[in-house]
Write an enzyme that holds these catalytic residues in place. Structure first.
Site, PDB file in Angstrom:
ATOM      1  N   ALA A  74     136.098  27.117  45.188  1.00 53.75           N
ATOM      2  CA  ALA A  74     136.637  27.827  45.973  1.00 53.75           C
ATOM      3  C   ALA A  74     135.996  29.645  46.088  1.00 53.75           C
ATOM      4  O   ALA A  74     137.091  30.262  45.803  1.00 53.75           O
ATOM      5  CB  ALA A  74     138.300  28.089  45.294  1.00 53.75           C
TER       6      ALA A  74
ATOM      7  N   HIS B 110     131.885  35.512  43.741  1.00 54.83           N
ATOM      8  CA  HIS B 110     131.010  34.851  43.080  1.00 54.83           C
ATOM      9  C   HIS B 110     129.193  34.625  43.208  1.00 54.83           C
ATOM     10  O   HIS B 110     128.765  34.930  42.866  1.00 54.83           O
ATOM     11  CB  HIS B 110     131.329  32.879  43.477  1.00 54.83           C
TER      12      HIS B 110
ATOM     13  N   GLY C 196     132.099  37.501  35.867  1.00 54.20           N
ATOM     14  CA  GLY C 196     132.523  38.390  37.352  1.00 54.20           C
ATOM     15  C   GLY C 196     133.561  39.283  35.786  1.00 54.20           C
ATOM     16  O   GLY C 196     134.145  38.627  34.584  1.00 54.20           O
TER      17      GLY C 196
ATOM     18  N   ARG D 119     142.553  32.041  43.682  1.00 52.59           N
ATOM     19  CA  ARG D 119     144.079  32.873  43.919  1.00 52.59           C
ATOM     20  C   ARG D 119     144.099  33.214  45.263  1.00 52.59           C
ATOM     21  O   ARG D 119     145.551  32.864  45.290  1.00 52.59           O
ATOM     22  CB  ARG D 119     144.323  33.059  42.761  1.00 52.59           C
TER      23      ARG D 119
END
Ligand code: PAF
Length: 282
Positions: A32, A37, A147, A187
């Site tokens: 996702a 990212h 991260g 999310r």
């Protein structure tokens, strides 16, 4: 970019790279993928000869079966993004490939894993340690990228690295935010339009808390005032706000108690039923 599904094939490419003296950058992800990212991948691309990105929704780190079931899975789009970023290998294994049998290892993660997310999500960090240690053993990276949104996770992974004796560099990367301040997270796609509209308030309340420190409040007073400020926004509910030492993850009584890396405030907030995390440096 090659999409690798098996540990055997991953081992072959890692072996070839290692024998040629090439550095390997690993970016572990649960897919996702978003711009947060991408920033990790771009950093890995700049730093290393070979870049491996793992895309694997790790079941052992979910303490809530519904969260695992509804976790967004977007493999095709993920691979397209990785290819566009110049990644060499996307490692996208099945659960059976990674866990041919149950992983019963229990890591002695110590105090860094006992507070905050560790206290709220029993077993979560042990699951993270299981998968990240497997990925490190399989990929044998020179550097691995994480991260800072999951600030405590980095401290836990450092502890696991120490326990397991892996020789690699952990590279923490800054949080990437939407223009309105919301920290990027896989999310976020679960937020309704109403929840998305109020979610940036989390960041705003954390930023406002910096001035409370400047006004002379203690860490405990800042924590309390920040929880109240978050909860004053309709639709937000703070699970916790903890101001901790940025290395040990332990709460600090006085600002001077923070060590060389200073203090960090870590928040977990329910926003329209979605559990979001964020943090800020003091
Ligand atoms: O931060 C994540 O996405 C996951 O916890 C990680 C590190 C990829 C392990 O599954």
């Amino acid at each position: 970019m090659e999409i690798i599904r098996t540990i055997k094939r991953l081992d072959e490419v890692v072996d070839t790279a290692r024998k040629a003296g090439r550095s390997i950058g690993l970016v572990p992800t649960m897919g996702a993928l978003h711009a947060g990212h991408r920033s990790l991948v771009e950093r890995a691309r700049r730093d290393n000869d070979v870049v491996v990105v793992s895309v694997f929704v790790n079941p052992t780190q979910f303490n809530n079966p519904d969260d695992l079931r509804t976790y967004p899975r977007t493999e095709e789009a993920d691979c397209a993004m990785l290819e566009a970023c110049g990644v060499d290998y996307a490692f996208v294994p099945s659960v059976e490939e990674v866990y041919p049998e149950p992983d019963n290892r229990v890591f002695d993660l110590g105090p860094v894993a006992e507070v905050m997310e560790g206290a709220m999500r029993p077993g979560h960090f042990n699951g993270v340690a299981q998968i990240v240690s497997k990925l490190f053993a399989m990929t044998r990276p020179t550097r691995a990228y994480f991260g800072e949104k999951d600030f405590q996770q980095i401290a836990v992974i450092r502890r696991m690295v120490e326990l397991e004796g892996f020789e690699l560099e952990i590279v923490p990367c800054p949080i990437v935010r939407e223009a309105d301040g919301l920290a990027l997270s896989s999310r976020n796609v679960r937020l309704s339009a109403e929840a998305r509209a109020i979610a940036p308030e989390i960041r705003r309340k954390l930023e406002q808390s910096l001035s409370l420190k400047a006004e002379g409040m203690t860490p405990a007073q800042v924590e309390k005032a920040t929880v109240e400020a978050i909860n004053s926004v309709e639709g937000l509910e703070a699970e916790y706000y903890s101001i901790v030492d940025a290395i040990t993850m332990q709460p600090i009584a006085r600002w001077e108690d923070a060590g060389s890396e200073g203090a960090v405030g870590c928040a977990t907030v329910f926003c329209g039923g979605v559990r979001l995390i964020d943090n800020i440096r003091y």
